[in-house]
Design a protein around this motif. Structure first.
Motif, PDB file in Angstrom:
ATOM      1  N   ASP A   5      31.236 -12.797  -2.218  1.00 38.33           N
ATOM      2  CA  ASP A   5      31.837 -11.745  -3.043  1.00 38.33           C
ATOM      3  C   ASP A   5      31.178 -10.386  -2.815  1.00 38.33           C
ATOM      4  O   ASP A   5      31.709  -9.353  -3.231  1.00 38.33           O
ATOM      5  N   CYS A   6      29.985 -10.396  -2.199  1.00 34.57           N
ATOM      6  CA  CYS A   6      29.226  -9.153  -2.077  1.00 34.57           C
ATOM      7  C   CYS A   6      29.901  -8.186  -1.112  1.00 34.57           C
ATOM      8  O   CYS A   6      30.153  -8.512   0.031  1.00 34.57           O
ATOM      9  N   CYS A   7      30.196  -6.988  -1.600  1.00 34.83           N
ATOM     10  CA  CYS A   7      30.804  -5.954  -0.754  1.00 34.83           C
ATOM     11  C   CYS A   7      29.802  -4.820  -0.629  1.00 34.83           C
ATOM     12  O   CYS A   7      29.608  -4.043  -1.553  1.00 34.83           O
ATOM     13  N   PHE A   8      29.120  -4.732   0.518  1.00 33.56           N
ATOM     14  CA  PHE A   8      28.103  -3.717   0.693  1.00 33.56           C
ATOM     15  C   PHE A   8      28.722  -2.330   0.788  1.00 33.56           C
ATOM     16  O   PHE A   8      29.803  -2.139   1.311  1.00 33.56           O
ATOM     17  N   GLN A   9      27.989  -1.364   0.302  1.00 35.61           N
ATOM     18  CA  GLN A   9      28.400   0.025   0.373  1.00 35.61           C
ATOM     19  C   GLN A   9      27.428   0.784   1.268  1.00 35.61           C
ATOM     20  O   GLN A   9      26.349   0.297   1.578  1.00 35.61           O
ATOM     21  N   GLY A  10      27.817   1.969   1.696  1.00 36.11           N
ATOM     22  CA  GLY A  10      26.921   2.798   2.483  1.00 36.11           C
ATOM     23  C   GLY A  10      25.835   3.360   1.598  1.00 36.11           C
ATOM     24  O   GLY A  10      25.041   2.643   1.037  1.00 36.11           O
ATOM     25  N   PHE A  11      25.821   4.658   1.414  1.00 31.09           N
ATOM     26  CA  PHE A  11      24.883   5.253   0.470  1.00 31.09           C
ATOM     27  C   PHE A  11      25.445   6.585   0.019  1.00 31.09           C
ATOM     28  O   PHE A  11      25.948   7.364   0.818  1.00 31.09           O
ATOM     29  N   SER A  12      25.370   6.838  -1.273  1.00 29.01           N
ATOM     30  CA  SER A  12      25.945   8.065  -1.848  1.00 29.01           C
ATOM     31  C   SER A  12      24.970   9.220  -1.682  1.00 29.01           C
ATOM     32  O   SER A  12      24.311   9.662  -2.632  1.00 29.01           O
ATOM     33  N   TRP A  13      24.871   9.716  -0.460  1.00 30.65           N
ATOM     34  CA  TRP A  13      23.864  10.722  -0.149  1.00 30.65           C
ATOM     35  C   TRP A  13      23.956  11.959  -1.029  1.00 30.65           C
ATOM     36  O   TRP A  13      22.945  12.491  -1.458  1.00 30.65           O
ATOM     37  N   GLN A  14      25.145  12.430  -1.273  1.00 31.35           N
ATOM     38  CA  GLN A  14      25.315  13.641  -2.069  1.00 31.35           C
ATOM     39  C   GLN A  14      25.774  13.318  -3.485  1.00 31.35           C
ATOM     40  O   GLN A  14      26.276  14.177  -4.195  1.00 31.35           O
ATOM     41  N   TRP A  49       9.910   8.649 -10.042  1.00 25.83           N
ATOM     42  CA  TRP A  49      11.109   8.140 -10.705  1.00 25.83           C
ATOM     43  C   TRP A  49      12.226   9.165 -10.835  1.00 25.83           C
ATOM     44  O   TRP A  49      13.370   8.801 -11.102  1.00 25.83           O
ATOM     45  N   THR A  50      11.933  10.447 -10.634  1.00 27.35           N
ATOM     46  CA  THR A  50      12.963  11.481 -10.777  1.00 27.35           C
ATOM     47  C   THR A  50      13.637  11.844  -9.456  1.00 27.35           C
ATOM     48  O   THR A  50      14.615  12.599  -9.462  1.00 27.35           O
ATOM     49  N   PHE A  51      13.133  11.365  -8.330  1.00 26.21           N
ATOM     50  CA  PHE A  51      13.690  11.727  -7.033  1.00 26.21           C
ATOM     51  C   PHE A  51      15.138  11.250  -6.935  1.00 26.21           C
ATOM     52  O   PHE A  51      15.429  10.087  -7.225  1.00 26.21           O
ATOM     53  N   PRO A  52      16.087  12.125  -6.553  1.00 26.33           N
ATOM     54  CA  PRO A  52      17.505  11.728  -6.542  1.00 26.33           C
ATOM     55  C   PRO A  52      17.799  10.453  -5.760  1.00 26.33           C
ATOM     56  O   PRO A  52      18.561   9.600  -6.231  1.00 26.33           O
ATOM     57  N   ASN A  53      17.221  10.289  -4.557  1.00 24.56           N
ATOM     58  CA  ASN A  53      17.505   9.083  -3.787  1.00 24.56           C
ATOM     59  C   ASN A  53      17.023   7.817  -4.480  1.00 24.56           C
ATOM     60  O   ASN A  53      17.636   6.757  -4.349  1.00 24.56           O
ATOM     61  N   VAL A  54      15.907   7.907  -5.205  1.00 23.07           N
ATOM     62  CA  VAL A  54      15.415   6.753  -5.959  1.00 23.07           C
ATOM     63  C   VAL A  54      16.446   6.340  -7.011  1.00 23.07           C
ATOM     64  O   VAL A  54      16.795   5.165  -7.155  1.00 23.07           O
ATOM     65  N   ARG A  55      16.976   7.313  -7.725  1.00 25.66           N
ATOM     66  CA  ARG A  55      17.944   6.998  -8.781  1.00 25.66           C
ATOM     67  C   ARG A  55      19.284   6.546  -8.195  1.00 25.66           C
ATOM     68  O   ARG A  55      19.932   5.628  -8.734  1.00 25.66           O
ATOM     69  N   VAL A 214      11.367   3.482  13.307  1.00 28.22           N
ATOM     70  CA  VAL A 214      11.336   4.310  12.095  1.00 28.22           C
ATOM     71  C   VAL A 214       9.952   4.270  11.479  1.00 28.22           C
ATOM     72  O   VAL A 214       9.127   3.417  11.794  1.00 28.22           O
ATOM     73  N   VAL A 215       9.718   5.218  10.561  1.00 28.40           N
ATOM     74  CA  VAL A 215       8.382   5.423  10.030  1.00 28.40           C
ATOM     75  C   VAL A 215       8.320   5.146   8.531  1.00 28.40           C
ATOM     76  O   VAL A 215       9.346   4.962   7.858  1.00 28.40           O
ATOM     77  N   HIS A 216       7.087   5.133   8.045  1.00 29.16           N
ATOM     78  CA  HIS A 216       6.819   4.978   6.613  1.00 29.16           C
ATOM     79  C   HIS A 216       7.689   5.950   5.812  1.00 29.16           C
ATOM     80  O   HIS A 216       7.874   7.100   6.201  1.00 29.16           O
ATOM     81  N   ALA A 217       8.203   5.473   4.692  1.00 32.21           N
ATOM     82  CA  ALA A 217       9.043   6.241   3.755  1.00 32.21           C
ATOM     83  C   ALA A 217      10.519   6.231   4.111  1.00 32.21           C
ATOM     84  O   ALA A 217      11.339   6.776   3.368  1.00 32.21           O
ATOM     85  N   CYS A 218      10.890   5.602   5.215  1.00 37.25           N
ATOM     86  CA  CYS A 218      12.288   5.665   5.662  1.00 37.25           C
ATOM     87  C   CYS A 218      13.269   5.098   4.636  1.00 37.25           C
ATOM     88  O   CYS A 218      14.396   5.586   4.525  1.00 37.25           O
ATOM     89  N   PHE A 219      12.880   4.084   3.872  1.00 40.35           N
ATOM     90  CA  PHE A 219      13.824   3.414   2.982  1.00 40.35           C
ATOM     91  C   PHE A 219      14.162   4.226   1.737  1.00 40.35           C
ATOM     92  O   PHE A 219      15.134   3.928   1.041  1.00 40.35           O
ATOM     93  N   ILE A 220      13.364   5.248   1.463  1.00 40.23           N
ATOM     94  CA  ILE A 220      13.633   6.141   0.334  1.00 40.23           C
ATOM     95  C   ILE A 220      14.093   7.505   0.812  1.00 40.23           C
ATOM     96  O   ILE A 220      15.034   8.090   0.276  1.00 40.23           O
ATOM     97  N   ALA A 231      20.257   5.067   8.879  1.00 38.52           N
ATOM     98  CA  ALA A 231      20.737   3.704   9.133  1.00 38.52           C
ATOM     99  C   ALA A 231      19.742   2.679   8.603  1.00 38.52           C
ATOM    100  O   ALA A 231      20.128   1.648   8.049  1.00 38.52           O
ATOM    101  N   ALA A 232      18.443   2.967   8.741  1.00 38.53           N
ATOM    102  CA  ALA A 232      17.416   2.057   8.239  1.00 38.53           C
ATOM    103  C   ALA A 232      17.456   1.968   6.720  1.00 38.53           C
ATOM    104  O   ALA A 232      17.291   0.885   6.145  1.00 38.53           O
ATOM    105  N   MET A 233      17.699   3.112   6.064  1.00 39.86           N
ATOM    106  CA  MET A 233      17.769   3.082   4.605  1.00 39.86           C
ATOM    107  C   MET A 233      18.939   2.236   4.139  1.00 39.86           C
ATOM    108  O   MET A 233      18.819   1.439   3.197  1.00 39.86           O
ATOM    109  N   ILE A 234      20.077   2.361   4.801  1.00 38.29           N
ATOM    110  CA  ILE A 234      21.242   1.568   4.417  1.00 38.29           C
ATOM    111  C   ILE A 234      21.003   0.092   4.696  1.00 38.29           C
ATOM    112  O   ILE A 234      21.293  -0.772   3.859  1.00 38.29           O
ATOM    113  N   ARG A 235      20.443  -0.198   5.874  1.00 36.96           N
ATOM    114  CA  ARG A 235      20.149  -1.600   6.195  1.00 36.96           C
ATOM    115  C   ARG A 235      19.139  -2.172   5.206  1.00 36.96           C
ATOM    116  O   ARG A 235      19.271  -3.314   4.750  1.00 36.96           O
ATOM    117  N   GLY A 236      18.125  -1.392   4.856  1.00 34.50           N
ATOM    118  CA  GLY A 236      17.135  -1.852   3.902  1.00 34.50           C
ATOM    119  C   GLY A 236      17.735  -2.095   2.527  1.00 34.50           C
ATOM    120  O   GLY A 236      17.404  -3.074   1.851  1.00 34.50           O
TER     121      GLY A 236
END
Length: 251
Positions: A5-14, A49-55, A214-220, A231-236
């Motif tokens: 049932d899982c439908c993966f999404q990209g990432f809502s960058w903006q 906790w306030t960083f937009p990508n984290v939220r 890719v380097v440290h911090a890529c997933f955030i 691409a690494a952030m989405i895959r992660g």
């Protein structure tokens, strides 16, 4: 809910975060989702906790996993400059002072209390922890064998951990997912190998994923100016969704 049932999404960058602000134990917290059975404690990296990508990532987890995601402030209201972190201008930040105020010894008790509150006060049946950089050691501590009689979390997922020790790895007692960038001074090859070998010896269910180039911090951070990082952030993100659905939602 089945795995198919899982439908993966990209990432809502903006995108604009859609969660709400509340309290968890004594900490301010960003909350995404409204599931009453499954919770995820999201322990952020230096972006905080306030960083937009984290939220936005918390919002994705809430929607795609079917969970309520809690992102507490574990830095006592202190917020580092996002731009300086993103551009790795660490010489312009007082990192020693920041870590001195928000180190393991200072913050571990409240991290434990937030996790306890999810089950004891809020009544969640299953709880996972996801941690990036600073949140890596904290997630391992939440899943340590010292809590076996009354587990704080049921599984964890970590990405580009920092401040993590071999002792943290030795004492893990819950299923673990590790997302590891190839280039990461905070999580060097020796500790990566130790993680992989130790989890096998402990007979812990685990998923170790290598992210070349890719380097440290890529997933955030997900910076489009760093080749392969978005691409690494989405895959992660997708890997963590799969992991948590398997251990928190599948029956």
């Amino acid at each position: 809910m089945s795995f198919s049932d899982c439908c993966f999404q990209g990432f809502s960058w903006q995108g604009t975060p859609t969660g709400r602000i509340g309290k968890l134990s004594n900490n301010d917290v960003y909350i995404a989702g409204d599931d009453t059975d499954t919770a995820i404690l999201f322990i952020a990296d230096l972006f905080g906790w306030t960083f937009p990508n984290v939220r936005l990532l918390a919002d994705h987890f809430a929607r795609e996993i079917g969970a309520t995601v809690f992102v507490p402030d574990f830095f006592g209201g202190e917020v580092l400059d996002f731009d300086l972190i993103s551009k790795e201008k660490f010489d312009q930040l007082d990192l020693p002072g920041f870590i001195g105020r928000n180190g393991r010894e200072q913050r571990e008790p409240e991290i434990f209390e937030c996790a306890r509150a999810l089950k004891r006060q809020h009544g969640y049946k299953r709880v996972g922890a996801v941690g990036y950089c600073y949140g890596g050691w904290a997630s391992f501590r939440l899943g340590a064998k010292e809590h076996a009689a009354d587990p704080l979390v049921d599984c964890i997922s970590i990405g580009h951990p920092s401040l993590m020790t071999k002792k943290d790895i030795d004492e893990i007692a819950v299923p673990v997912q590790v997302l590891a960038p190839e280039i990461d001074a905070a999580y060097p090859p020796e500790l990566k190998s130790y993680t992989f070998e130790t989890l096998q010896k402990l007979k812990i269910q685990f998923d170790y994923q290598h992210f070349p180039g890719v380097v440290h911090a890529c997933f955030i951070r997900g910076d489009e100016n760093h080749p392969g990082e978005r691409a690494a952030m989405i895959r992660g993100k997708n890997a963590a969704v799969t992991w948590f659905r398997q251990f928190l939602k599948e029956t």
